[in-house]
Design a protein around this motif. Structure first.
Motif, PDB file in Angstrom:
ATOM      1  N   HIS A   1      36.629  30.634  36.347  1.00 27.52           N
ATOM      2  CA  HIS A   1      36.361  32.025  36.665  1.00 27.52           C
ATOM      3  C   HIS A   1      37.645  32.794  36.856  1.00 27.52           C
ATOM      4  O   HIS A   1      37.731  33.966  36.500  1.00 27.52           O
TER       5      HIS A   1
ATOM      6  N   GLU B   1      35.220  45.638  45.376  1.00 27.29           N
ATOM      7  CA  GLU B   1      34.314  44.785  44.602  1.00 27.29           C
ATOM      8  C   GLU B   1      34.448  43.348  45.097  1.00 27.29           C
ATOM      9  O   GLU B   1      35.404  42.648  44.750  1.00 27.29           O
ATOM     10  N   PRO B   2      33.515  42.889  45.929  1.00 20.06           N
ATOM     11  CA  PRO B   2      33.635  41.533  46.481  1.00 20.06           C
ATOM     12  C   PRO B   2      33.367  40.434  45.461  1.00 20.06           C
ATOM     13  O   PRO B   2      33.813  39.298  45.637  1.00 20.06           O
ATOM     14  N   ARG B   3      32.633  40.761  44.405  1.00 14.46           N
ATOM     15  CA  ARG B   3      32.280  39.737  43.416  1.00 14.46           C
ATOM     16  C   ARG B   3      32.893  40.059  42.064  1.00 14.46           C
ATOM     17  O   ARG B   3      33.170  41.216  41.741  1.00 14.46           O
ATOM     18  N   ARG B   4      33.080  39.006  41.293  1.00 15.05           N
ATOM     19  CA  ARG B   4      33.633  39.158  39.953  1.00 15.05           C
ATOM     20  C   ARG B   4      32.645  39.922  39.061  1.00 15.05           C
ATOM     21  O   ARG B   4      31.438  39.799  39.219  1.00 15.05           O
TER      22      ARG B   4
ATOM     23  N   HIS C   1      38.277  44.345  41.799  1.00 15.22           N
ATOM     24  CA  HIS C   1      38.031  43.022  42.378  1.00 15.22           C
ATOM     25  C   HIS C   1      39.313  42.192  42.386  1.00 15.22           C
ATOM     26  O   HIS C   1      39.594  41.481  43.364  1.00 15.22           O
TER      27      HIS C   1
END
Length: 891
Positions: A2, A455-458, A379
């Motif tokens: 990721h 943006e906490p998530r990808r 992010h």
């Protein structure tokens, strides 16, 4: 894994082999974004002020010309011939045709005369009013245009009715009608007449009184009663030609005139309830009603589209502040484009106004691409300013290259003869430049001020990793099967059809279209005619004779056709009939108008006479006499309003019939010199040029019939003009324009891509998926029976623009080393961009207008194939080049 995806996402637009021009573009874009984010409020205020000024300019100068004749270049030979014909006979163009249908010939005549007279007093909205099939000339001489046998029969009928008409002429009232029946019964009683001869009159009058006794409207025809034959459809239908004062700045230029005609019809009582129907058709009515149909339901569709687009943007961007920024950016860009476009072309047209549709689709794409990339960078960086600058560095290359390619594609329409499309290309191409500028200048400023959260998530679709691996490992199969299926299906393209008939794009149940289709069923009223202009009538006669010999031609008319044949024999018959009517139709002394008591007394006298005349008889005529006696007995007891209604129903057509009989008995020899000027002006111009009008044989609205008709006539007269030629040539011009612009745009885009990418292989990797998407779209059209037409062909520029943008995004990412495309934020941006555009345009599918609906269908289909080619076929195609790329780099 990721982390690797995120790192690559931040470098998607960094070319593997940067050029100086690429570095300059990236640096310039980065400086613009930095400036906008540091001076966000001044930038936003500046754009908003510009938008307000442009919006004010657009509203104050907005003009849309709905004149379809201006959509094609006036330099085309067939357009020049058409213009020459229009200048010679200006009364032929820009017309509203009022088609009047009635239940009796007298009612049709009276309605046409009344409507024409009423409209003549409205010069504020109506320029001219004419009756091509009526007026004093045709009332006097119309009988001469019948065959000799028909004239003999008609004059014989009049002679037989002479005693009846003579009595009625002296007292043309309900009292006079009742007295005439009474005198006829007396003739039967003394043996001078036969009771059975009265049956038609007794039955017809009884029918009227019984219908009215039930509270319904009834109709009565003396002409039918005299002839003993049902009226022909041509006798029940008349036309009033209206040339309105047009306002081409309005979506319905003839709207005021149309309203005036409808108001006049209602005021005169020309309504179905009273046995008369007035329908409007003609070029002006067709155009106006088409725009009304397009607008019908547009507000609801627009609201639903707005909500659905907002929902898709939410799925893509997840944050209300980012969505608001994209919307504001889109609206500002649209307003700026509208004003600039109006400044460039002076007046929009039904084609160029589609710039708004194209701008929304591509403007949303730019906004989503930038915003999704910003989310990915946010992010990774965490900081808004750094994320914006990283987005600028990453998006400068693909956005600029996409903007240049799309603008070039749209500008490729400029050299075509299809003016509507040329102007659309100019405005839409300029709009793409504006969309690019607002995306890199206004959108970053809006994001800075709105400051959406982190943006906490990808950003991406990690769940699509298996599909990425499948496209990589099975790349040859995916590419091979796609290309193989596309190539094997190429023969389907032979079945691709272009429906060139504009009537098929209109709502078939609208009044103007349904009326026109009704007229096309009759060869005598079919408006799909071809016109030939000749220097004089003698040459026109020669051409007409040549055209009549063509099997595709039903009839060919000139002014000469208004000179009746066998005039001498017909006039002799009319003179004989006139002898019998000496002094009877114009009596020296008329009966004084009856009082109510006089009329009721005549009723009370006739009722017992009818019963007495058929006493003890059981025959059909006796039954009709008793019906009439019963109806009259009821009428005698009815209120005065019922008596007045019966008087009007029976007497109004009597006056019309008496007037027409008087005039036809004064028929005179007809020559070119005695023809009315209004008729001559319709066939011979002021400078002596003569017009030939040819009508097709067969169904007037059948495409193949029209094509054969046009081909046959032009084989004899290449300079012919008219609606069928306009339809055929306009379709050919449009198809040629798209083919010409398509080839030019593909070549230009290929050169631009080569200058940017520096390798023809990469150019092919960009264009091949685009071409596959276009071909597959057309193949599916054949399979599902979707024909191309004047409306939905506008979807092809959108397919080209959106398609090349998607392919550019992927090829630039691939050159930077990306391989797992479906997991990246890029695919998220492309997917939701396609969905948003598909919803915006696909909603047109719900339109009540068939042409607009077909446009929505083709746009939705083209976006589906474009998306599939971008996210499935292109990654597999680029994967086939990985080994070659590795070898090249290794060397």
């Amino acid at each position: 894994m990721h982390e690797r995806i995120d790192v690559q996402a931040r470098t998607l637009a960094v070319p593997a082999e940067p050029t100086s021009s690429g570095d300059v573009a990236t640096a310039a874009t980065t400086r613009v974004v930095r400036f906008s984010s540091r001076h966000a409020w001044p930038v936003i205020v500046g754009f908003l002020v510009a938008a307000i000024l442009c919006g004010d300019y657009f509203v104050r100068h907005f003009v849309i010309t709905s004149d379809s004749n201006k959509l094609m270049s006036s330099a085309l030979p067939w357009r020049q011939q058409e213009a020459m014909l229009d200048r010679a006979f200006p009364q032929r163009i820009d017309r509203i045709v009022a088609v009047i249908d009635a239940t009796t010939p007298e009612a049709a005549d009276d309605a046409a005369d009344a409507l024409a007279g009423e409209l003549s007093s409205r010069p504020d909205v109506i320029r001219t009013v004419t009756r091509a099939d009526g007026g004093e000339f045709f009332e006097r001489n119309g009988i001469l245009f019948r065959s000799l046998d028909q004239v003999r029969r008609d004059t014989g009928d009049l002679i037989s009715a002479q005693p009846f008409l003579g009595t009625l002429a002296a007292d043309p009232t309900l009292r006079g009608i009742l007295r005439t029946v009474s005198q006829s019964l007396e003739g039967v009683r003394v043996g001078k007449a036969k009771l059975n001869d009265l049956k038609p009159a007794l039955a017809a009058i009884a029918d009227v009184l019984e219908i009215q006794a039930k509270g319904k409207s009834a109709a009565f025809s003396w002409r039918t009663l005299i002839s003993g034959r049902a009226a022909k459809s041509s006798e029940l239908r008349h036309f009033v030609n209206v040339q309105p004062v047009l306002d081409f700045g309005d979506l319905t230029p003839g709207g005021k005139a149309t309203a005036a005609i409808r108001e006049a019809a209602v005021r005169l009582g020309l309504t179905p309830e009273k046995g008369v129907r007035v329908r409007l058709t003609g070029s002006v009515a067709l155009s106006d009603e088409e725009f009304a149909t397009i607008a019908d339901g547009a507000a609801f569709n627009g609201a639903m589209t707005f909500l659905l687009v907002g929902f898709v943007l939410w799925l893509a961007l997840k944050k209300a502040r980012i969505i608001l920024a994209v919307f504001v950016n889109l609206i500002v860009g649209l307003v700026l484009t509208g004003a600039v476009g109006l400044l460039l072309v002076a007046a929009l047209n039904p084609i160029s106004i589609a710039f708004a549709v194209l701008f929304v689709g591509l403007g949303v794409d730019f906004g989503i691409q930038f915003s999704v990339r910003y989310r990915s960078e946010r992010h990774a960086c965490g900081d808004l300013d750094s994320a914006l600058l990283s987005t600028a560095r990453g998006m400068a290359g693909p956005l600029l290259l996409a903007a240049v390619a799309i603008t070039t594609a749209f500008y490729s329409f400029l050299p075509t003869d299809y003016v509507g499309l040329s102007e659309l290309g100019l405005i839409a191409g300029t709009g793409i430049v504006i969309a690019f500028v607002t995306t890199i200048a206004l959108l970053p400023a809006l994001l800075t001020v709105l400051n959406p959260g982190g943006e906490p998530r990808r950003i991406g679709y990690a769940a699509l990793a298996p599909l990425d691996r499948f496209l990589d490992t099975q790349r040859n199969w995916v590419v091979g099967l796609t290309l193989g299926a596309t190539i094997l299906a190429l023969p389907l393209l032979a079945g691709l059809r272009f429906d060139f008939n504009p009537l098929n794009l209109r709502a078939q149940d609208s009044e103007s279209v349904s009326t026109l289709l009704d007229l096309m069923n009759d060869p005598d009223t079919n408006p799909n005619t071809i016109e030939v202009l000749k220097p004089d009538l003698a040459q026109a006669l020669v051409v007409a004779e040549r055209l009549r010999r063509l099997p595709e031609v039903g009839q060919a008319l000139t002014l000469q056709n208004f000179l009746p044949e066998d005039q001498e024999a017909k006039l002799a018959l009319i003179d004989d009939a006139s002898f019998f009517f000496q002094n009877t139709l114009d009596p020296q002394q008329l009966e004084p108008p009856p009082t109510q008591a006089d009329t009721r007394a005549a009723i009370e006298k006739l009722v017992p006479e009818l019963n007495e005349a058929v006493h003890g008889l059981d025959t059909p005529v006796a039954a009709q006499a008793r019906r009439l006696a019963t109806a009259l007995a009821g009428l005698a007891q009815a209120p005065q309003s019922a008596l007045d209604q019966a008087e009007h129903t029976l007497v109004a057509p009597l006056h019309t019939t008496l007037r027409q009989v008087r005039r036809l008995l004064t028929a005179e020899p007809v020559s070119l010199g005695t023809l009315p000027d209004s008729l001559k002006r319709f066939w011979v111009s002021a400078d002596g040029r003569a017009r030939v009008q040819a009508a097709p044989k067969g169904i007037g609205n059948d495409n193949e019939t029209l094509r054969r008709f046009v081909t046959a006539v032009r084989s004899v007269e290449p300079d012919a003009a008219g609606a069928p030629i306009f339809i055929i040539e306009a379709a050919a011009t449009m198809v040629k324009a798209f083919l010409q612009a398509g080839v030019l745009s593909v070549v230009a885009i290929a050169l631009i891509l080569f200058l940017a990418l520096r390798r023809w292989t990469d150019v092919a990797l960009t264009l091949v998926p685009l071409l596959v998407a276009i071909i597959v779209t057309l193949e599916i059209c054949v399979v599902i029976g979707l024909q191309l037409n004047f409306a939905n062909i506008i979807a092809l520029p959108l397919l080209l623009g959106v398609g090349v943008a998607f392919k550019i995004y992927y090829i630039v990412a691939w050159r930077s080393g990306e391989t797992n495309f479906l997991q990246s934020s890029l695919t998220r941006a492309i997917f939701f961009s396609a969905c948003t555009t598909a919803i915006a345009f696909g909603s047109l599918w719900l339109s009540h207008h068939p042409g607009t609906s077909s446009m929505g269908k083709l746009m939705a289909l083209s976006l589906l194939t474009t998306l599939a080619a971008a996210v499935i076929f292109q990654p597999a195609l680029m994967a086939t080049q990985r080994r070659t790329e590795a070898i090249r780099k290794g060397s």
